[in-house]
Enzyme design. Sequence first.
Site, mmCIF file in Angstrom:
data_model
loop_
_atom_site.group_PDB
_atom_site.id
_atom_site.type_symbol
_atom_site.label_atom_id
_atom_site.label_comp_id
_atom_site.label_asym_id
_atom_site.label_seq_id
_atom_site.Cartn_x
_atom_site.Cartn_y
_atom_site.Cartn_z
ATOM 1 C CG ASP A 142 -2.052 0.965 1.140
ATOM 2 O OD1 ASP A 142 -3.210 0.523 1.149
ATOM 3 O OD2 ASP A 142 -1.775 2.189 1.071
ATOM 4 C CG ASN A 202 -12.356 -0.719 3.807
ATOM 5 O OD1 ASN A 202 -12.751 -1.095 4.905
ATOM 6 N ND2 ASN A 202 -11.246 -0.018 3.661
ATOM 7 C CD GLN A 216 -14.536 -1.185 -2.881
ATOM 8 O OE1 GLN A 216 -15.681 -1.537 -2.598
ATOM 9 N NE2 GLN A 216 -13.848 -1.755 -3.845
ATOM 10 C CD GLU A 217 -10.471 6.608 0.575
ATOM 11 O OE1 GLU A 217 -9.313 6.634 0.108
ATOM 12 O OE2 GLU A 217 -10.822 7.239 1.585
ATOM 13 C CG HIS A 227 -8.468 -3.064 -2.320
ATOM 14 N ND1 HIS A 227 -9.436 -2.414 -3.055
ATOM 15 C CD2 HIS A 227 -8.304 -2.334 -1.192
ATOM 16 C CE1 HIS A 227 -9.838 -1.346 -2.414
ATOM 17 N NE2 HIS A 227 -9.172 -1.274 -1.262
ATOM 18 C CG HIS A 280 -6.843 -3.037 3.268
ATOM 19 N ND1 HIS A 280 -6.126 -1.882 3.074
ATOM 20 C CD2 HIS A 280 -8.048 -2.821 2.679
ATOM 21 C CE1 HIS A 280 -6.857 -1.001 2.398
ATOM 22 N NE2 HIS A 280 -8.035 -1.553 2.158
#
Length: 140
Positions: A31, A87, A94-95, A100, A102
């Site tokens: 990340d 997320n 979730q952006e 994905h 983490h």
Amino acid sequence: MSEDCIFCSIVAGDIPGRVVSETETTLAFLDVNPLAPGHTLVVPKDHHARLGDLPDDVAADLFAEVHALAPRVEDAVDADATTIGINDGEAAGQEVPHVHAHIVPRFDGDGGGPIHAVAGDRPDLSDAEMDDIESAITST
Ligand code: 5GP
Ligand code: ZN
């Protein structure tokens, strides 16, 4: 591939990523804005926005990769534990709309909390409401 997706661009090699593992269907990379040393993202190579959008075999591959990688990341940064999370959807934080997972290494006394800390106020549900929820899920 989705044209304006940052993770698709990393998968395609169009923008750089610190790749730590690759399988036929998944890519894992650090990340860029880590919550802890070793914070790693595991993504399916194909573009899917939500966890439920993943084909069964890709979902299995994604979890297999998280399973294989989490202990390796933990060892690599000499962490004491790991928090793993997704997320899944904007309301959950979730952006980047490309699935994905983490992998966040955790350290004794790092000041963080358990996954229980992600939700807001806890609901006070009656037995009947719990029964209804159970039925609603099992009937889908
Ligand atoms: P989300 O909130 O969608 O679950 O998390 C998105 C994550 O992607 C964030 O932790 C953020 O730091 C990371 N991220 C966003 N853009 C990039 C990028 O260009 N490269 C990498 N390696 N990570 C990114
Ligand atoms: Zn994508």
